[in-house]
Design an enzyme around this catalytic site. Structure first.
Site, short mmCIF file in Angstrom:
data_model
loop_
_atom_site.label_atom_id
_atom_site.label_comp_id
_atom_site.label_asym_id
_atom_site.label_seq_id
_atom_site.Cartn_x
_atom_site.Cartn_y
_atom_site.Cartn_z
N ARG A 196 -7.28 -20.73 -1.83
CA ARG A 196 -6.26 -20.57 -0.79
C ARG A 196 -5.13 -21.58 -0.91
O ARG A 196 -5.35 -22.79 -0.88
CB ARG A 196 -6.90 -20.68 0.60
CG ARG A 196 -5.93 -20.34 1.73
CD ARG A 196 -6.63 -20.31 3.08
NE ARG A 196 -5.70 -19.90 4.13
CZ ARG A 196 -4.88 -20.75 4.77
NH1 ARG A 196 -4.89 -22.04 4.48
NH2 ARG A 196 -4.06 -20.30 5.69
N TYR A 204 0.82 -1.20 0.00
CA TYR A 204 0.00 0.00 0.00
C TYR A 204 0.86 1.26 0.00
O TYR A 204 2.07 1.19 0.20
CB TYR A 204 -0.97 0.00 1.19
CG TYR A 204 -0.36 0.36 2.53
CD1 TYR A 204 0.49 -0.51 3.21
CD2 TYR A 204 -0.65 1.59 3.13
CE1 TYR A 204 1.03 -0.16 4.45
CE2 TYR A 204 -0.12 1.94 4.37
CZ TYR A 204 0.72 1.06 5.02
OH TYR A 204 1.26 1.41 6.23
N GLU A 254 11.68 2.57 14.50
CA GLU A 254 10.82 3.66 14.01
C GLU A 254 9.53 3.68 14.82
O GLU A 254 9.34 2.86 15.72
CB GLU A 254 10.53 3.48 12.51
CG GLU A 254 9.87 2.16 12.17
CD GLU A 254 9.75 1.89 10.68
OE1 GLU A 254 9.68 2.82 9.87
OE2 GLU A 254 9.68 0.69 10.33
N ARG A 296 8.31 4.07 -4.68
CA ARG A 296 8.39 3.06 -3.59
C ARG A 296 7.39 1.94 -3.83
O ARG A 296 7.68 0.77 -3.55
CB ARG A 296 8.15 3.72 -2.23
CG ARG A 296 8.34 2.71 -1.08
CD ARG A 296 8.26 3.36 0.27
NE ARG A 296 6.96 3.97 0.49
CZ ARG A 296 6.69 4.80 1.50
NH1 ARG A 296 7.63 5.12 2.37
NH2 ARG A 296 5.48 5.31 1.64
N LYS A 310 6.41 -2.07 1.94
CA LYS A 310 5.23 -1.47 2.59
C LYS A 310 4.03 -2.39 2.44
O LYS A 310 3.12 -2.15 1.63
CB LYS A 310 4.97 -0.07 2.01
CG LYS A 310 4.07 0.79 2.89
CD LYS A 310 4.19 2.24 2.51
CE LYS A 310 3.20 3.15 3.20
NZ LYS A 310 3.26 3.16 4.66
N LEU A 358 10.88 1.25 7.30
CA LEU A 358 10.32 1.69 6.03
C LEU A 358 11.11 2.90 5.55
O LEU A 358 11.42 3.79 6.34
CB LEU A 358 8.84 2.07 6.19
CG LEU A 358 8.20 2.43 4.84
CD1 LEU A 358 7.97 1.18 4.00
CD2 LEU A 358 6.91 3.19 5.02
N1 PDD Z 1 2.80 5.16 7.26
N2 PDD Z 1 7.44 3.90 8.93
C1 PDD Z 1 6.30 3.18 8.91
C2 PDD Z 1 6.27 1.87 9.61
C3 PDD Z 1 5.17 3.67 8.23
O1 PDD Z 1 4.04 2.94 8.20
C4 PDD Z 1 5.24 4.94 7.58
C5 PDD Z 1 4.07 5.51 6.82
C6 PDD Z 1 6.45 5.66 7.65
C7 PDD Z 1 6.63 6.99 6.98
O2 PDD Z 1 6.68 6.85 5.58
P1 PDD Z 1 6.19 8.04 4.62
O3 PDD Z 1 6.98 9.23 5.00
O4 PDD Z 1 6.52 7.54 3.27
O5 PDD Z 1 4.70 8.21 4.89
C8 PDD Z 1 7.53 5.09 8.32
C9 PDD Z 1 1.62 5.64 6.56
C10 PDD Z 1 1.47 7.12 6.62
C11 PDD Z 1 0.39 4.88 7.06
O6 PDD Z 1 0.53 3.68 7.24
O7 PDD Z 1 -0.68 5.48 7.23
#
Ligand code: PDD
Length: 284
Positions: A100, A33, A180, A52, A148, A204
């Protein structure tokens, strides 16, 4: 008025937007996503999110059902049809619906879904003045956090642990170092130097992170990309997070103890200002 959602080539009212119970996103979390923010009706950092997405798909040997031009057009259509001034576009691609089986199916079309979330005043959150509180928890996610994927149960559990503790989010720790936040990248500032974990499979590769570090360097700020410990964070002058939905957000409390002055710090606030200004200008 019902939202318009994009599902496998069609723009549909949300109540008619449906995916098969055999979809591998539902059965295996076999999907990826992206979340792209919208400010003033325009997409922030779209190219970074599209790049990405391609990487996440390729790491999972999954084909994209759309070209990047088509993807931009779908994003724009949804922003327009749903009248989004400030908000988010959520995009998900899964390996598709198949009987499945743990092995990837062959010859199955991927599923693609996009929807919007309206968030008026997204860039003016009162949290910026207040700052966020975080707790620390063990990082128990899988090892490929650079992809992601939609398997977000552990981050959800972390968010709930934070809520129960009266905090806003959780910073995760692995082998003594902060990886993170549950849905954001983590930073500290010490003696004017911005410190954030180096890229690898453990985090990420945030699109906001890449832009913020570029702007910081262009503004002659010192940046160190390395892992840091919880003790270092607690002893820092400032802390903050970045993500597509929060931009740059100050962190003022870790595990119940104030960071620095206990107020949003000048480096975080300056970076937020620069990031918002530059990104609005480059928005598409
Ligand atoms: N999340 N680390 C994780 C685990 C994340 O899920 C996200 C983003 C980030 C920041 O990445 P970016 O700057 O590309 O948004 C770092 C999104 C916003 C979400 O899951 O809603």
């Amino acid at each position: 008025m019902s939202r318009t959602v994009y599902v496998n080539g069609e723009y549909l009212p949300e109540e008619d937007a449906k995916i098969s119970v055999f979809d591998r996103g539902f059965l295996f979390a076999d999907g990826v996503y992206e979340v792209t923010s919208v400010l003033g009706g325009k997409l922030i950092d779209f190219a970074g999110h599209a790049t990405r997405l391609e990487r996440s798909l390729s790491e999972l040997e999954m084909a994209s059902p759309v070209t990047s031009d088509e993807l931009l057009e779908i994003h724009r259509q949804l922003v327009e049809r749903n009248g989004i001034e400030d908000g988010l576009v959520y995009l998900q691609i899964t390996r598709g619906a198949a009987d499945r089986d743990f092995a990837y199916p062959e010859g199955v079309a991927p599923s693609i879904v996009l929807f919007t979330q309206s968030k008026p005043g997204l860039a003016d959150s009162p949290k910026v003045q207040e700052g966020m509180k975080v707790i620390s928890i063990e990082d128990q996610r899988w090892g490929r956090r650079d992809i992601k994927t939609v398997q977000l149960l552990y981050p959800s559990m972390g968010k709930m642990a934070a809520k129960k503790a009266g905090a806003d989010d959780a910073w995760m720790i692995e082998d003594g170092f902060i990886t993170e936040g549950t849905s954001n990248n983590a930073y500290i500032v010490k003696g004017g130097t911005i410190i954030t974990r180096h890229l690898g499979n453990e985090i990420l590769h945030g699109i906001t992170r890449a832009a913020v570090l570029r702007f910081a360097r262009e503004s002659q700020m010192q940046v160190e990309e390395r892992a840091f410990t919880l003790d270092e964070a607690k002893d820092a002058d400032e802390a903050f997070i970045t993500s597509a939905s929060t931009f740059v957000m100050p962190v003022v409390d870790i595990d119940g103890a104030p960071v620095g002055s206990g107020r949003p710090g000048p480096v975080a606030l300056r970076l937020r200002e620069i990031y918002l200004e530059e990104s609005r200008q480059a928005a598409v």
